[in-house]
Design a protein around this motif. Structure first.
Motif, mmCIF file in Angstrom:
data_model
loop_
_atom_site.group_PDB
_atom_site.id
_atom_site.type_symbol
_atom_site.label_atom_id
_atom_site.label_comp_id
_atom_site.label_asym_id
_atom_site.label_seq_id
_atom_site.Cartn_x
_atom_site.Cartn_y
_atom_site.Cartn_z
ATOM 1 N N PHE A 114 0.801 -1.352 -0.196
ATOM 2 C CA PHE A 114 -0.026 0.190 -0.093
ATOM 3 C C PHE A 114 0.485 1.084 -0.155
ATOM 4 O O PHE A 114 1.898 0.952 0.311
ATOM 5 N N THR A 115 0.422 2.295 -0.602
ATOM 6 C CA THR A 115 1.430 3.469 -0.637
ATOM 7 C C THR A 115 0.386 4.360 0.285
ATOM 8 O O THR A 115 -0.965 4.289 0.066
ATOM 9 N N PHE A 116 0.844 5.483 0.909
ATOM 10 C CA PHE A 116 0.319 6.418 1.624
ATOM 11 C C PHE A 116 0.633 8.008 0.956
ATOM 12 O O PHE A 116 1.989 8.123 1.339
ATOM 13 N N SER A 117 0.270 8.842 0.816
ATOM 14 C CA SER A 117 0.413 9.688 0.197
ATOM 15 C C SER A 117 -0.062 11.238 0.550
ATOM 16 O O SER A 117 -1.337 11.263 1.514
ATOM 17 N N SER A 118 0.740 11.924 0.796
ATOM 18 C CA SER A 118 0.696 13.859 1.151
ATOM 19 C C SER A 118 0.278 14.494 0.702
ATOM 20 O O SER A 118 -0.115 14.964 -0.499
ATOM 21 N N ARG A 119 -0.814 15.592 1.396
ATOM 22 C CA ARG A 119 -1.398 16.763 0.959
ATOM 23 C C ARG A 119 -0.809 17.616 0.658
ATOM 24 O O ARG A 119 -0.658 18.522 0.095
ATOM 25 N N SER A 126 5.032 3.775 1.681
ATOM 26 C CA SER A 126 4.493 2.275 1.046
ATOM 27 C C SER A 126 5.052 1.525 2.148
ATOM 28 O O SER A 126 6.236 1.388 2.935
ATOM 29 N N LEU A 127 4.077 0.476 2.880
ATOM 30 C CA LEU A 127 4.154 -0.691 3.599
ATOM 31 C C LEU A 127 2.940 -1.762 2.924
ATOM 32 O O LEU A 127 2.824 -1.680 2.179
ATOM 33 N N SER A 128 4.081 -2.905 3.647
ATOM 34 C CA SER A 128 3.393 -4.059 3.417
ATOM 35 C C SER A 128 2.748 -4.970 3.784
ATOM 36 O O SER A 128 2.203 -4.063 4.560
ATOM 37 N N TRP A 129 1.806 -5.670 2.933
ATOM 38 C CA TRP A 129 0.405 -5.981 3.524
ATOM 39 C C TRP A 129 0.568 -6.122 5.093
ATOM 40 O O TRP A 129 -0.128 -5.721 5.795
ATOM 41 N N GLU A 130 2.098 -6.653 5.219
ATOM 42 C CA GLU A 130 1.696 -7.504 7.102
ATOM 43 C C GLU A 130 1.967 -6.139 7.603
ATOM 44 O O GLU A 130 1.056 -5.843 9.263
ATOM 45 N N GLU A 131 2.576 -5.210 7.386
ATOM 46 C CA GLU A 131 3.178 -3.876 8.586
ATOM 47 C C GLU A 131 1.647 -3.187 8.128
ATOM 48 O O GLU A 131 0.845 -2.329 9.084
ATOM 49 N N ALA A 132 0.595 -3.248 7.091
ATOM 50 C CA ALA A 132 -0.668 -2.190 6.612
ATOM 51 C C ALA A 132 -1.459 -3.036 8.028
ATOM 52 O O ALA A 132 -3.198 -2.443 8.366
ATOM 53 N N MET A 133 -1.567 -4.864 8.536
ATOM 54 C CA MET A 133 -2.593 -5.237 9.178
ATOM 55 C C MET A 133 -1.783 -5.616 10.553
ATOM 56 O O MET A 133 -2.839 -6.227 10.729
ATOM 57 N N GLY A 174 -4.461 10.028 0.670
ATOM 58 C CA GLY A 174 -4.391 9.386 0.086
ATOM 59 C C GLY A 174 -4.066 7.534 -0.063
ATOM 60 O O GLY A 174 -2.695 7.855 0.421
ATOM 61 N N ILE A 175 -4.620 6.283 -0.671
ATOM 62 C CA ILE A 175 -3.960 5.533 -0.118
ATOM 63 C C ILE A 175 -4.197 4.815 -1.483
ATOM 64 O O ILE A 175 -6.078 4.720 -1.893
ATOM 65 N N ARG A 176 -3.467 3.631 -1.571
ATOM 66 C CA ARG A 176 -3.351 3.192 -2.225
ATOM 67 C C ARG A 176 -3.270 1.523 -2.836
ATOM 68 O O ARG A 176 -2.003 1.597 -2.243
ATOM 69 N N SER A 177 -3.645 0.299 -3.490
ATOM 70 C CA SER A 177 -3.249 -1.146 -3.189
ATOM 71 C C SER A 177 -1.705 -0.831 -4.422
ATOM 72 O O SER A 177 -2.186 -0.526 -5.077
ATOM 73 N N PHE A 178 -0.823 -2.217 -4.102
ATOM 74 C CA PHE A 178 -0.157 -2.845 -5.507
ATOM 75 C C PHE A 178 0.559 -3.652 -4.910
ATOM 76 O O PHE A 178 0.346 -5.017 -4.578
ATOM 77 N N ARG A 179 0.061 -4.707 -6.354
ATOM 78 C CA ARG A 179 0.867 -6.102 -6.843
ATOM 79 C C ARG A 179 2.960 -5.750 -6.214
ATOM 80 O O ARG A 179 2.761 -6.690 -5.553
ATOM 81 N N GLU A 180 3.509 -5.313 -6.715
ATOM 82 C CA GLU A 180 4.635 -4.017 -6.017
ATOM 83 C C GLU A 180 5.140 -3.560 -5.523
ATOM 84 O O GLU A 180 4.666 -2.531 -5.562
ATOM 85 N N ASP A 181 6.220 -3.033 -4.514
ATOM 86 C CA ASP A 181 6.463 -1.971 -3.516
ATOM 87 C C ASP A 181 7.218 -1.107 -4.712
ATOM 88 O O ASP A 181 8.092 -1.462 -5.111
ATOM 89 N N PRO A 182 5.935 -0.166 -4.461
ATOM 90 C CA PRO A 182 6.306 1.486 -4.806
ATOM 91 C C PRO A 182 7.651 1.732 -4.032
ATOM 92 O O PRO A 182 8.130 3.475 -4.473
ATOM 93 N N LYS A 183 7.944 1.516 -2.814
ATOM 94 C CA LYS A 183 9.454 1.940 -2.617
ATOM 95 C C LYS A 183 8.465 3.207 -1.667
ATOM 96 O O LYS A 183 7.236 3.459 -1.855
ATOM 97 N N GLY A 184 9.080 4.424 -1.653
ATOM 98 C CA GLY A 184 8.877 5.553 -1.449
ATOM 99 C C GLY A 184 9.244 6.248 -1.199
ATOM 100 O O GLY A 184 11.109 6.754 -1.863
ATOM 101 N N ILE A 185 9.132 7.656 -0.868
ATOM 102 C CA ILE A 185 10.662 8.557 -1.344
ATOM 103 C C ILE A 185 11.367 8.752 -0.419
ATOM 104 O O ILE A 185 12.573 9.192 -1.735
ATOM 105 N N LYS A 186 11.938 8.538 0.341
ATOM 106 C CA LYS A 186 12.754 8.332 1.239
ATOM 107 C C LYS A 186 13.632 7.497 0.703
ATOM 108 O O LYS A 186 15.142 8.003 0.696
ATOM 109 N N PHE A 187 13.067 6.713 -0.171
ATOM 110 C CA PHE A 187 14.046 5.345 -0.426
ATOM 111 C C PHE A 187 14.530 6.040 -1.856
ATOM 112 O O PHE A 187 15.710 5.936 -2.411
#
Length: 209
Positions: A114-119, A126-133, A174-187
């Motif tokens: 999942f990705t989480f975007s800022s206003r 991004s978080l993995s499914w395990e981290e999100a749940m 914003g919240i969005r799901s993915f099949r592959e890790d989109p990483k994140g901006i810090k990465f």
């Protein structure tokens, strides 16, 4: 370069500190003000309009009215900025992320990330499914009994205690799901290549995987 302070003992500043728009660890603040990009304008709860989208790429809206239909939780959880050698236990109030994802039919394991975007229009993580749940992962609107201030990510922010604090996205938009890790901006900026906490930090804050 925005708000700056170096008053709190024990805080370590990374080599990329000048890239932050806001960075204030003054000793009169329990939770510091940290923002890589410019802080967005204040938004009231009633105007929350978060885009939430699954693998079908058909976005829906998550509003304050929608959120109030979901059971709220109160938890005392740490927020940890391992990069700065800082951490603090905070009383949060909000919703388990997994309850929100379940409400929008996004809790299935096919949603591997999942990705989480800022206003602010720039920051996302991004978080993995395990981290999100994880039961400790929350979307919150209160901190220590008070509504989140704009400088601390209000009206809604993500809290992910089991990993480094930069994953706890402020000004959630914003919240969005993915099949592959989109990483994140810090990465992507090569500022933080690993979001895991060290064994020492996990022991100090009693974090169990």
């Amino acid at each position: 370069m925005g708000e700056r302070s170096k008053d709190r003992p024990g805080v370590n500043y990374p080599t990329f500190r000048e890239q932050f728009s806001l960075l204030n660890f003054s000793s009169n603040r329990k939770v510091p003000v940290i923002s890589l990009f410019d802080m967005p304008k204040k938004l009231t709860k009633e105007k929350i309009n978060i885009s939430i989208c699954g693998l079908n790429c058909k976005p829906r809206k998550l509003t304050w009215r929608n959120l109030r239909l979901i059971k709220t939780e109160k938890k005392r959880l740490p927020l940890i900025c391992q990069i700065f050698n800082w951490g603090e236990f905070v009383k949060w109030e909000g919703w388990k992320l997994k309850d929100i994802l379940d409400k929008y039919n996004l809790a299935g394991k096919e949603n591997r990330y999942f990705t989480f975007s800022s206003r602010d229009g720039e920051y996302f993580e991004s978080l993995s499914w395990e981290e999100a749940m994880d039961d400790r992962t929350m979307i919150v609107f209160k901190m220590d009994g008070k509504e989140l201030s704009n400088e601390h990510g209000g009206p809604l922010r993500l809290i992910v205690p089991r990993v480094q604090g930069f994953k706890s996205v402020k000004w959630l938009d914003g919240i969005r799901s993915f099949r592959e890790d989109p990483k994140g901006i810090k990465f992507l900026l090569r500022q933080s290549l690993n979001h895991k906490l060290s064994k020492e930090i996990k022991k100090k804050y009693k974090i169990i995987e």
